[in-house]
Design a protein around this motif. Structure first.
Motif, PDB file in Angstrom:
ATOM      1  N   ASN A 233     -63.812  -4.537 -27.897  1.00 48.60           N
ATOM      2  CA  ASN A 233     -64.250  -5.933 -27.878  1.00 48.60           C
ATOM      3  C   ASN A 233     -65.109  -6.272 -29.096  1.00 48.60           C
ATOM      4  OD1 ASN A 233     -63.035  -6.858 -25.470  1.00 48.60           O
ATOM      5  ND2 ASN A 233     -64.638  -5.941 -24.227  1.00 48.60           N
ATOM      6  N   LYS A 234     -66.025  -5.362 -29.444  1.00 48.89           N
ATOM      7  CA  LYS A 234     -66.936  -5.603 -30.563  1.00 48.89           C
ATOM      8  C   LYS A 234     -66.219  -5.544 -31.898  1.00 48.89           C
ATOM      9  CE  LYS A 234     -71.018  -3.751 -28.187  1.00 48.89           C
ATOM     10  NZ  LYS A 234     -72.014  -2.643 -28.157  1.00 48.89           N
ATOM     11  N   LEU A 235     -65.330  -4.562 -32.071  1.00 47.04           N
ATOM     12  CA  LEU A 235     -64.695  -4.352 -33.369  1.00 47.04           C
ATOM     13  C   LEU A 235     -63.609  -5.372 -33.669  1.00 47.04           C
ATOM     14  CD1 LEU A 235     -64.351  -0.450 -33.519  1.00 47.04           C
ATOM     15  CD2 LEU A 235     -65.988  -1.880 -34.727  1.00 47.04           C
ATOM     16  N   THR A 236     -62.888  -5.803 -32.647  1.00 47.34           N
ATOM     17  CA  THR A 236     -61.741  -6.685 -32.883  1.00 47.34           C
ATOM     18  C   THR A 236     -62.050  -8.164 -32.667  1.00 47.34           C
ATOM     19  OG1 THR A 236     -60.929  -6.583 -30.595  1.00 47.34           O
ATOM     20  CG2 THR A 236     -60.219  -4.834 -32.102  1.00 47.34           C
ATOM     21  N   GLY A 237     -63.093  -8.451 -31.900  1.00 44.15           N
ATOM     22  CA  GLY A 237     -63.367  -9.831 -31.568  1.00 44.15           C
ATOM     23  C   GLY A 237     -62.419 -10.396 -30.532  1.00 44.15           C
ATOM     24  N   LYS A 238     -61.543  -9.557 -30.027  1.00 47.87           N
ATOM     25  CA  LYS A 238     -60.610  -9.969 -28.976  1.00 47.87           C
ATOM     26  C   LYS A 238     -61.158  -9.558 -27.618  1.00 47.87           C
ATOM     27  CE  LYS A 238     -56.608  -9.484 -32.037  1.00 47.87           C
ATOM     28  NZ  LYS A 238     -56.370 -10.933 -32.201  1.00 47.87           N
ATOM     29  N   GLN A 239     -60.515 -10.014 -26.576  1.00 52.10           N
ATOM     30  CA  GLN A 239     -60.986  -9.719 -25.220  1.00 52.10           C
ATOM     31  C   GLN A 239     -60.146  -8.614 -24.603  1.00 52.10           C
ATOM     32  OE1 GLN A 239     -61.168 -13.067 -22.587  1.00 52.10           O
ATOM     33  NE2 GLN A 239     -61.958 -11.872 -20.867  1.00 52.10           N
ATOM     34  N   PHE A 240     -60.800  -7.503 -24.286  1.00 51.50           N
ATOM     35  CA  PHE A 240     -60.155  -6.381 -23.604  1.00 51.50           C
ATOM     36  C   PHE A 240     -60.803  -6.216 -22.234  1.00 51.50           C
ATOM     37  CE2 PHE A 240     -59.305  -5.606 -28.000  1.00 51.50           C
ATOM     38  CZ  PHE A 240     -58.074  -4.974 -28.047  1.00 51.50           C
ATOM     39  N   GLU A 241     -59.990  -5.899 -21.258  1.00 51.61           N
ATOM     40  CA  GLU A 241     -60.497  -5.723 -19.903  1.00 51.61           C
ATOM     41  C   GLU A 241     -60.001  -4.399 -19.332  1.00 51.61           C
ATOM     42  OE1 GLU A 241     -60.286  -7.887 -15.495  1.00 51.61           O
ATOM     43  OE2 GLU A 241     -59.706  -8.976 -17.307  1.00 51.61           O
ATOM     44  N   PHE A 242     -60.914  -3.657 -18.722  1.00 51.03           N
ATOM     45  CA  PHE A 242     -60.537  -2.392 -18.086  1.00 51.03           C
ATOM     46  C   PHE A 242     -59.706  -2.669 -16.837  1.00 51.03           C
ATOM     47  CE2 PHE A 242     -60.961   1.116 -15.165  1.00 51.03           C
ATOM     48  CZ  PHE A 242     -60.862   2.238 -15.983  1.00 51.03           C
ATOM     49  N   VAL A 243     -58.540  -2.010 -16.768  1.00 48.10           N
ATOM     50  CA  VAL A 243     -57.652  -2.151 -15.615  1.00 48.10           C
ATOM     51  C   VAL A 243     -57.323  -0.756 -15.097  1.00 48.10           C
ATOM     52  CG1 VAL A 243     -55.394  -2.931 -14.786  1.00 48.10           C
ATOM     53  CG2 VAL A 243     -56.641  -4.294 -16.495  1.00 48.10           C
ATOM     54  N   PRO A 244     -57.648  -0.414 -13.858  1.00 50.51           N
ATOM     55  CA  PRO A 244     -57.330   0.921 -13.333  1.00 50.51           C
ATOM     56  C   PRO A 244     -55.816   1.138 -13.272  1.00 50.51           C
ATOM     57  CG  PRO A 244     -58.899  -0.233 -11.921  1.00 50.51           C
ATOM     58  CD  PRO A 244     -58.368  -1.250 -12.877  1.00 50.51           C
ATOM     59  N   LYS A 245     -55.388   2.287 -13.704  1.00 49.42           N
ATOM     60  CA  LYS A 245     -53.972   2.653 -13.603  1.00 49.42           C
ATOM     61  C   LYS A 245     -53.732   3.216 -12.204  1.00 49.42           C
ATOM     62  CE  LYS A 245     -50.525   5.711 -15.770  1.00 49.42           C
ATOM     63  NZ  LYS A 245     -49.477   4.687 -15.991  1.00 49.42           N
ATOM     64  N   THR A 246     -52.913   2.548 -11.447  1.00 50.51           N
ATOM     65  CA  THR A 246     -52.722   2.920 -10.041  1.00 50.51           C
ATOM     66  C   THR A 246     -51.488   3.764  -9.788  1.00 50.51           C
ATOM     67  OG1 THR A 246     -51.557   0.832  -9.651  1.00 50.51           O
ATOM     68  CG2 THR A 246     -53.937   0.862  -9.251  1.00 50.51           C
ATOM     69  N   ASP A 247     -50.605   3.857 -10.784  1.00 52.63           N
ATOM     70  CA  ASP A 247     -49.353   4.589 -10.571  1.00 52.63           C
ATOM     71  C   ASP A 247     -49.408   6.002 -11.147  1.00 52.63           C
ATOM     72  OD1 ASP A 247     -49.486   3.657 -13.153  1.00 52.63           O
ATOM     73  OD2 ASP A 247     -47.347   3.206 -13.327  1.00 52.63           O
ATOM     74  N   VAL A 248     -50.545   6.680 -10.976  1.00 47.28           N
ATOM     75  CA  VAL A 248     -50.679   8.065 -11.448  1.00 47.28           C
ATOM     76  C   VAL A 248     -49.808   8.965 -10.570  1.00 47.28           C
ATOM     77  CG1 VAL A 248     -52.278   9.978 -11.831  1.00 47.28           C
ATOM     78  CG2 VAL A 248     -53.037   7.615 -12.206  1.00 47.28           C
ATOM     79  N   PRO A 249     -48.920   9.777 -11.185  1.00 44.44           N
ATOM     80  CA  PRO A 249     -48.067  10.659 -10.386  1.00 44.44           C
ATOM     81  C   PRO A 249     -48.897  11.635  -9.551  1.00 44.44           C
ATOM     82  CG  PRO A 249     -47.325  10.560 -12.670  1.00 44.44           C
ATOM     83  CD  PRO A 249     -48.654   9.894 -12.621  1.00 44.44           C
ATOM     84  N   GLY A 250     -48.256  12.240  -8.581  1.00 49.30           N
ATOM     85  CA  GLY A 250     -48.962  13.191  -7.727  1.00 49.30           C
ATOM     86  C   GLY A 250     -49.064  14.567  -8.356  1.00 49.30           C
ATOM     87  N   GLY A 251     -49.356  15.546  -7.545  1.00 46.10           N
ATOM     88  CA  GLY A 251     -49.422  16.936  -8.002  1.00 46.10           C
ATOM     89  C   GLY A 251     -50.513  17.175  -9.016  1.00 46.10           C
ATOM     90  N   VAL A 252     -50.145  17.845 -10.112  1.00 42.14           N
ATOM     91  CA  VAL A 252     -51.124  18.255 -11.112  1.00 42.14           C
ATOM     92  C   VAL A 252     -51.803  17.056 -11.760  1.00 42.14           C
ATOM     93  CG1 VAL A 252     -49.480  18.359 -13.030  1.00 42.14           C
ATOM     94  CG2 VAL A 252     -51.499  19.807 -13.074  1.00 42.14           C
ATOM     95  N   TRP A 253     -51.099  15.911 -11.858  1.00 43.59           N
ATOM     96  CA  TRP A 253     -51.693  14.741 -12.498  1.00 43.59           C
ATOM     97  C   TRP A 253     -52.856  14.197 -11.670  1.00 43.59           C
ATOM     98  CZ3 TRP A 253     -50.414  14.332 -17.319  1.00 43.59           C
ATOM     99  CH2 TRP A 253     -49.170  14.815 -17.741  1.00 43.59           C
ATOM    100  N   GLN A 254     -52.743  14.253 -10.360  1.00 42.92           N
ATOM    101  CA  GLN A 254     -53.848  13.821  -9.518  1.00 42.92           C
ATOM    102  C   GLN A 254     -55.044  14.758  -9.646  1.00 42.92           C
ATOM    103  OE1 GLN A 254     -54.513  11.197  -7.634  1.00 42.92           O
ATOM    104  NE2 GLN A 254     -52.590  10.130  -8.061  1.00 42.92           N
ATOM    105  N   ILE A 255     -54.753  16.049  -9.778  1.00 45.75           N
ATOM    106  CA  ILE A 255     -55.839  17.011  -9.976  1.00 45.75           C
ATOM    107  C   ILE A 255     -56.556  16.732 -11.288  1.00 45.75           C
ATOM    108  CG2 ILE A 255     -56.396  19.451 -10.297  1.00 45.75           C
ATOM    109  CD1 ILE A 255     -54.000  20.126  -8.537  1.00 45.75           C
ATOM    110  N   MET A 256     -55.772  16.475 -12.342  1.00 46.25           N
ATOM    111  CA  MET A 256     -56.377  16.193 -13.638  1.00 46.25           C
ATOM    112  C   MET A 256     -57.189  14.900 -13.596  1.00 46.25           C
ATOM    113  SD  MET A 256     -53.439  17.372 -16.364  1.00 46.25           S
ATOM    114  CE  MET A 256     -54.503  17.021 -17.758  1.00 46.25           C
ATOM    115  N   LYS A 257     -56.693  13.902 -12.865  1.00 45.99           N
ATOM    116  CA  LYS A 257     -57.444  12.653 -12.742  1.00 45.99           C
ATOM    117  C   LYS A 257     -58.813  12.909 -12.115  1.00 45.99           C
ATOM    118  CE  LYS A 257     -57.496   8.232 -10.282  1.00 45.99           C
ATOM    119  NZ  LYS A 257     -58.477   7.684 -11.229  1.00 45.99           N
TER     120      LYS A 257
END
Length: 277
Positions: A233-257
């Motif tokens: 936001n500071k560097l670009t002057g544009k508007q960025f918004e944090f959005v949670p990624k909800t489609d994280v695969p299961g298994g090892v990816w959930q462990i890593m999350k």
């Protein structure tokens, strides 16, 4: 006097390309790039830069031995999430370096996730760390580097996306909680330069005990996803918004999350000698 050969495993990958580019910029070594397919566009691009491209496979030890012959140093990195497994790949790299009598192996690894999380999580990070332990039994001269989260993932992982409901906004789609501290590096700028510094200092025998005493952490800063959004936001002057990624695969990816969410991917504040290099 002929130039020393530095061989780069995974020369078309993110870390490998960083190492190749840093070595070429240095201009004091012959750069040999290892890739499975020397006819691929990425391999041809290396040839155009003056890299000696050699075909070898991480699951074919004999091909690695042939590729490593005559090298002063080898940069080794394994490929995660393959059916072969990183331990097999890593063992082959180490064994091939020893068989080819390579004076220096520079090994890209990660700290033990079991240790970082106090035994709570064992994501695939430990596959690389298991090679660290194997190296210690072989006698192969090795400098180990610990990388961190790539800033490049912001682009490669489709993190930044135009907001579908507001064309003046961007979404920062992230699988981790916004307050998770993560040890991070800009691979293109940070990693290759660290490898070149190790190669340059290896000729000075007084440096070798320091370089091999403990892993060198090439993750020069910690940052949270929330701080990334604020910075954009500071560097670009544009508007960025944090959005949670909800489609994280299961298994090892959930462990890593969970591993990242709970702040266990933090090791850049440990002592190391990167600043001296």
């Amino acid at each position: 006097m002929s130039k020393e050969i530095i061989t780069v495993v995974g020369a078309t990958g993110t870390q490998g390309q960083s190492v190749v580019n840093a070595l070429l910029k240095k201009g004091e070594y012959v750069v040999r790039g290892i890739t499975r397919n020397p006819d691929a566009p990425a391999a041809k691009a290396l040839k155009d830069k003056g890299v000696e491209v050699v075909s070898a496979s991480l699951i074919d030890k004999s091909s690695l031995i042939n590729a490593f012959e005559g090298s002063y140093a080898v940069f080794g990195v394994t490929v995660p999430f393959t059916s072969d497994g990183e331990e097999l790949q890593g063992h082959n790299i180490v064994d091939a370096a020893a068989a080819a009598k390579v004076p220096l192996l520079i090994w890209s690894s990660l700290p033990s996730s079991t240790k970082l999380s106090g035994g709570k999580y064992i994501p695939p990070f430990d596959d690389k760390n298991a090679i660290d332990k194997y190296i210690a039994t072989t006698g192969q001269p090795t400098v180990t580097l610990y990388a961190g989260w790539y800033t490049e993932n912001t682009l490669a992982g489709q993190v930044l996306r135009p907001d579908p409901s507001d064309h003046n906004k961007w979404d920062f789609v992230c699988p981790f909680v916004p307050e998770a501290k993560i040890s991070t590096l800009w691979v293109e700028a940070d990693f290759g330069n660290a490898v070149v510094a190790v190669v340059d200092h290896w000729a000075d025998e007084s440096w070798r005990p320091k370089l091999t005493k403990e892993p060198i952490i090439v993750a020069p800063f910690e940052i949270t996803p929330g701080e990334m959004v604020n910075t954009l936001n500071k560097l670009t002057g544009k508007q960025f918004e944090f959005v949670p990624k909800t489609d994280v695969p299961g298994g090892v990816w959930q462990i890593m999350k969970k591993f990242f969410d709970e702040g266990f991917c933090r090791f850049s504040d440990q002592s190391d000698i990167l600043e001296e290099l």
